[in-house]
Write a protein that holds these residues in place. Structure first.
Motif, PDB file in Angstrom:
ATOM      1  N   THR A  49      -5.500 -72.702  25.252  1.00  0.00           N
ATOM      2  CA  THR A  49      -6.608 -72.741  24.295  1.00  0.00           C
ATOM      3  C   THR A  49      -6.472 -71.733  23.158  1.00  0.00           C
ATOM      4  O   THR A  49      -7.334 -71.680  22.286  1.00  0.00           O
ATOM      5  N   TYR A  50      -5.444 -70.913  23.169  1.00  0.00           N
ATOM      6  CA  TYR A  50      -5.322 -69.904  22.103  1.00  0.00           C
ATOM      7  C   TYR A  50      -3.864 -69.612  21.792  1.00  0.00           C
ATOM      8  O   TYR A  50      -2.960 -69.858  22.607  1.00  0.00           O
ATOM      9  N   VAL A  51      -3.658 -69.111  20.583  1.00  0.00           N
ATOM     10  CA  VAL A  51      -2.378 -68.516  20.201  1.00  0.00           C
ATOM     11  C   VAL A  51      -2.686 -67.132  19.643  1.00  0.00           C
ATOM     12  O   VAL A  51      -3.709 -66.936  18.974  1.00  0.00           O
ATOM     13  N   ILE A  52      -1.841 -66.175  19.949  1.00  0.00           N
ATOM     14  CA  ILE A  52      -2.029 -64.820  19.428  1.00  0.00           C
ATOM     15  C   ILE A  52      -1.543 -64.805  17.980  1.00  0.00           C
ATOM     16  O   ILE A  52      -0.351 -64.953  17.706  1.00  0.00           O
ATOM     17  N   ALA A  53      -2.491 -64.650  17.059  1.00  0.00           N
ATOM     18  CA  ALA A  53      -2.141 -64.677  15.635  1.00  0.00           C
ATOM     19  C   ALA A  53      -1.644 -63.340  15.133  1.00  0.00           C
ATOM     20  O   ALA A  53      -0.919 -63.283  14.136  1.00  0.00           O
ATOM     21  N   ALA A  54      -2.025 -62.244  15.805  1.00  0.00           N
ATOM     22  CA  ALA A  54      -1.587 -60.913  15.367  1.00  0.00           C
ATOM     23  C   ALA A  54      -1.644 -59.958  16.544  1.00  0.00           C
ATOM     24  O   ALA A  54      -2.448 -60.132  17.472  1.00  0.00           O
ATOM     25  N   GLU A  55      -0.775 -58.990  16.515  1.00  0.00           N
ATOM     26  CA  GLU A  55      -0.791 -57.930  17.517  1.00  0.00           C
ATOM     27  C   GLU A  55      -0.473 -56.609  16.841  1.00  0.00           C
ATOM     28  O   GLU A  55       0.182 -56.580  15.794  1.00  0.00           O
ATOM     29  N   PRO A  56      -0.958 -55.487  17.392  1.00  0.00           N
ATOM     30  CA  PRO A  56      -0.716 -54.193  16.746  1.00  0.00           C
ATOM     31  C   PRO A  56       0.715 -53.724  16.945  1.00  0.00           C
ATOM     32  O   PRO A  56       1.312 -53.942  18.003  1.00  0.00           O
ATOM     33  N   MET A  57       1.249 -53.087  15.930  1.00  0.00           N
ATOM     34  CA  MET A  57       2.591 -52.531  16.035  1.00  0.00           C
ATOM     35  C   MET A  57       2.575 -51.287  16.913  1.00  0.00           C
ATOM     36  O   MET A  57       1.542 -50.662  17.117  1.00  0.00           O
ATOM     37  N   GLU A  58       3.720 -50.967  17.459  1.00  0.00           N
ATOM     38  CA  GLU A  58       3.850 -49.790  18.309  1.00  0.00           C
ATOM     39  C   GLU A  58       3.554 -48.523  17.503  1.00  0.00           C
ATOM     40  O   GLU A  58       3.992 -48.383  16.355  1.00  0.00           O
ATOM     41  N   THR A  59       2.824 -47.612  18.107  1.00  0.00           N
ATOM     42  CA  THR A  59       2.590 -46.300  17.501  1.00  0.00           C
ATOM     43  C   THR A  59       2.830 -45.241  18.566  1.00  0.00           C
ATOM     44  O   THR A  59       2.530 -45.459  19.743  1.00  0.00           O
ATOM     45  N   PRO A  60       3.368 -44.098  18.195  1.00  0.00           N
ATOM     46  CA  PRO A  60       3.665 -43.070  19.203  1.00  0.00           C
ATOM     47  C   PRO A  60       2.383 -42.515  19.811  1.00  0.00           C
ATOM     48  O   PRO A  60       1.370 -42.345  19.122  1.00  0.00           O
ATOM     49  N   ALA A  61       2.438 -42.251  21.107  1.00  0.00           N
ATOM     50  CA  ALA A  61       1.289 -41.640  21.777  1.00  0.00           C
ATOM     51  C   ALA A  61       1.075 -40.234  21.242  1.00  0.00           C
ATOM     52  O   ALA A  61       2.034 -39.502  20.942  1.00  0.00           O
ATOM     53  N   ALA A  62      -0.166 -39.857  21.081  1.00  0.00           N
ATOM     54  CA  ALA A  62      -0.502 -38.515  20.595  1.00  0.00           C
ATOM     55  C   ALA A  62      -1.814 -38.101  21.217  1.00  0.00           C
ATOM     56  O   ALA A  62      -2.684 -38.929  21.474  1.00  0.00           O
ATOM     57  N   GLY A  63      -1.952 -36.806  21.462  1.00  0.00           N
ATOM     58  CA  GLY A  63      -3.177 -36.276  22.041  1.00  0.00           C
ATOM     59  C   GLY A  63      -3.678 -35.082  21.253  1.00  0.00           C
ATOM     60  O   GLY A  63      -2.894 -34.356  20.627  1.00  0.00           O
TER      61      GLY A  63
END
Length: 473
Positions: A252-266
C-alpha cells in the motif's frame, strides 16, 4: 461525517440521493437500485452504506459527495498528476480517478483541522475527495482525515482504502523528510529520494556563527549543537519511517524519501564549562546573528547551556534590589539584552560584573537574566524570601537566587515552586556554585516543611536554620 447502518425507507433514500421519490421508485421497478437490506413491517429498507456504495458504482460523477470508503476499488492505477502547493502550509499530491480528482494533502505547518479546512477552501471547486495525512498511525498505516467537497463533515478512511481507490501504492514522506519542493518533484517512476532531514529549530544560524569565529572551543561548541539537532532530526525521521513499515501493508505504500546519514553527536561531547563559556561570548555580541543563535538555543532545549536560565522582572525599589543595583554598571546592548528588551524600551542597560548577569531597567522595574549558577566562592550565609528570592554569601555579597531553566522557585505553599526551592537550598548548602537540581530529585522533608510556611516577604533564613531543616529531613 458518519455513515452508519440506520434504516432508510424509500423516501429516506431519495433524500440521501437528492432525487424525487418517483425517480427512486422507477429505479426500484427497473431493478437499477440497490437491493434492500431487509424488510420491516412488510416494507423494504436500506442502509446508508448500501445506498452510497450503490451510488458510487452507478454514478462515478457523484464522487464529490461520497466518502472514498464507498468508492469501488480501481480497476487500474489512477493517473498521477502534478502536486499542488496549498497556501504555504503543505502540498497536495493528486490523482485522476474514475470518480474525479483525489487530493492527498501533506502538511508541514500545524496538525489541526484548520489545515484541512484551508485545503478544502482551495480545492473544493474541482476536487472529488480531499484526504489529509495525520501525524499518528493506526493499525493499518498512517492515519487519515478526509472531507467530501460537496457534503459537510469529516470522515476517516484507512490507508488501505485509499490505496484501493487509487489502484496502487501511496507515496510516503516521513516527517522530517517532507518538504514542499521534495513532494512536488516526486513522480511514480522515481526511486526513494535521499535528503537531509528538516531540523527544528533550524541549526543554520549556529553554523553561520561557527563560520565567522576563530577556530577553538566556541566554533566546536556551535558545530556540536548543530550536529546534535541535525542528528536527532534524522533519528526522528527514521522513527517515522519505522512506524509506517510496522503498521502498513507493504503493497500500500512506497517510500518517497528517507533521511541521509548524519554522524551521531551528543551534547556532552563538549565539556559543560566550554559550552557555558561559548554562550557567554555569544551573548556579549551585538550582531543579529548572535540573537538568532540565542533563539535556536532557547528553542532547542530551553537554553540549558546558557549562563542565564530565565528572565525575572521585579521592583527596583526594594532593599535587596537597591543593594544589588549599587554594583551594576552600564553596558552596551547585546544579544541577550535584545531578548530582554525587544522593543528598545529600556532606560538603562546594565550588567553585574561579578556574575555577568545582564539587566534592563524600565522606570521602576528591573528585568534580569538570572544565572543558572552563582559565580561565588564563599559559602551560603542566608536566604532572603522576597521577590525575587535572594542569596547572600559569607563574604556579604548579595545575589539573585539561581533559577531552574523551566521551573520557578517560590515559598509559602505546598506546590512545585517550593519543592524547586527546597532542592536548590539543599544543593547550595553543599556547593554555592551548584546548578539547580533535577525536578525528579526529592529534597529533604525538613526543607519542604520550612519553605512551605507562609513567611512574610523579607524574611531572612540563616544558614543555621536551613541546615537544621535539611538535617531533620
Amino acid at each position: 461525517m458518519q455513515h452508519d447502518s440506520k434504516r432508510l425507507d424509500a423516501e429516506g433514500c431519495a433524500r440521501l440521493l437528492q432525487v424525487t421519490v418517483e425517480e427512486l421508485h422507477s429505479w426500484i421497478r427497473q431493478r437499477q437500485f440497490a437491493d434492500p437490506s431487509g424488510t420491516h413491517d412488510g416494507r423494504p429498507y436500506w442502509s446508508e452504506k448500501r445506498v452510497l456504495t450503490w451510488l458510487a458504482r452507478w454514478d462515478p460523477s457523484s464522487g464529490a459527495r461520497i466518502p472514498i470508503t464507498f468508492w469501488p476499488p480501481a480497476s487500474q492505477p489512477a493517473e498521477y498528476l502534478e502536486a499542488e502547493e496549498i497556501d504555504q502550509v503543505g502540498v497536495a499530491v493528486r490523482w485522476r480517478t474514475a470518480h474525479g480528482l483525489l487530493y492527498l494533502f501533506w502538511h508541514h505547518r500545524g496538525w489541526g483541522h484548520h489545515t484541512l479546512d484551508r485545503a478544502q477552501r482551495r480545492l473544493q471547486d474541482h476536487a472529488a475527495a480531499i484526504v489529509k495525512v495525520d501525524p499518528d498511525f493506526s493499525h493499518h498505516g498512517p492515519s487519515l482525515s478526509a472531507i467530501c467537497p460537496s457534503a459537510p463533515g469529516t470522515y476517516y478512511p484507512s490507508w488501505p482504502q485509499l490505496a484501493q481507490v487509487i489502484g496502487g501504492p501511496i507515496p510516503f514522506w516521513p516527517a522530517g523528510a517532507r518538504t514542499n519542493e521534495l513532494i512536488k518533484r516526486w513522480r511514480p517512476e522515481m526511486g526513494t529520494a535521499v535528503t537531509l532531514a528538516v531540523a527544528e529549530p533550524d541549526p543554520v544560524p549556529l553554523l553561520r556563527m561557527a563560520a565567522v569565529v576563530e577556530p577553538g572551543f566556541i566554533r566546536d561548541t556551535l558545530i556540536n549543537m548543530a550536529q546534535v539537532i541535525q542528528h536527532q532530526a534524522t533519528e526522528a525521521a527514521r522513527d517515522n519511517l519505522r512506524h509506517v513499515q510496522r503498521t502498513a501493508d507493504p503493497s500500500t505504500y512506497v517510500i518517497a524519501a528517507e533521511p541521509m546519514e548524519t554522524p551521531a553527536a551528543g551534547r556532552d561531547d563538549i565539556p559543560e564549562d566550554m559550552r557555558r563559556a561559548t554562550w557567554l561570548e555569544v551573548l556579549r555580541r551585538t550582531d543579529i546573528l548572535a540573537q538568532d543563535c540565542l533563539r535556536v538555543a532557547r528553542l532547542w532545549n530551553g537554553g540549558k547551556d546558557l549562563p542565564a536560565s530565565r528572565a525575572l522582572t521585579f521592583n527596583a525599589d526594594t532593599p535587596q534590589a537597591r543593594e544589588w543595583n549599587t554594583r551594576l554598571t552600564r553596558c552596551p546592548r547585546n544579544a541577550l539584552i535584545d531578548i530582554l528588551d525587544p522593543h528598545h524600551e529600556a532606560t538603562e542597560t546594565l550588567v553585574d560584573p561579578l556574575t555577568d548577569t545582564f539587566v534592563v531597567r524600565k522606570g521602576e522595574t528591573l528585568t534580569a537574566a538570572v544565572p543558572v549558577r552563582l559565580a561565588a566562592s564563599a559559602p551560603l550565609a542566608e536566604l532572603i524570601l522576597a521577590d525575587p528570592i535572594w542569596v547572600r554569601t559569607a563574604d556579604g555579597v548579595l545575589y539573585p537566587a539561581p533559577q531552574h531553566p523551566v521551573s520557578g522557585i517560590g515559598w509559602g505553599y505546598p506546590g512545585s515552586g517550593a519543592s524547586v526551592l527546597a532542592r536548590l537550598i539543599n544543593h547550595l548548602l553543599k556547593d554555592i556554585t551548584a546548578a539547580p537540581a533535577s525536578p525528579s530529585e526529592t529534597p529533604p522533608a525538613g526543607l519542604i516543611s520550612l519553605v512551605t510556611k507562609a513567611w512574610p516577604p523579607g524574611t531572612v533564613l540563616t544558614r543555621e536554620q536551613l541546615q537544621q531543616a535539611c538535617d531533620t529531613g
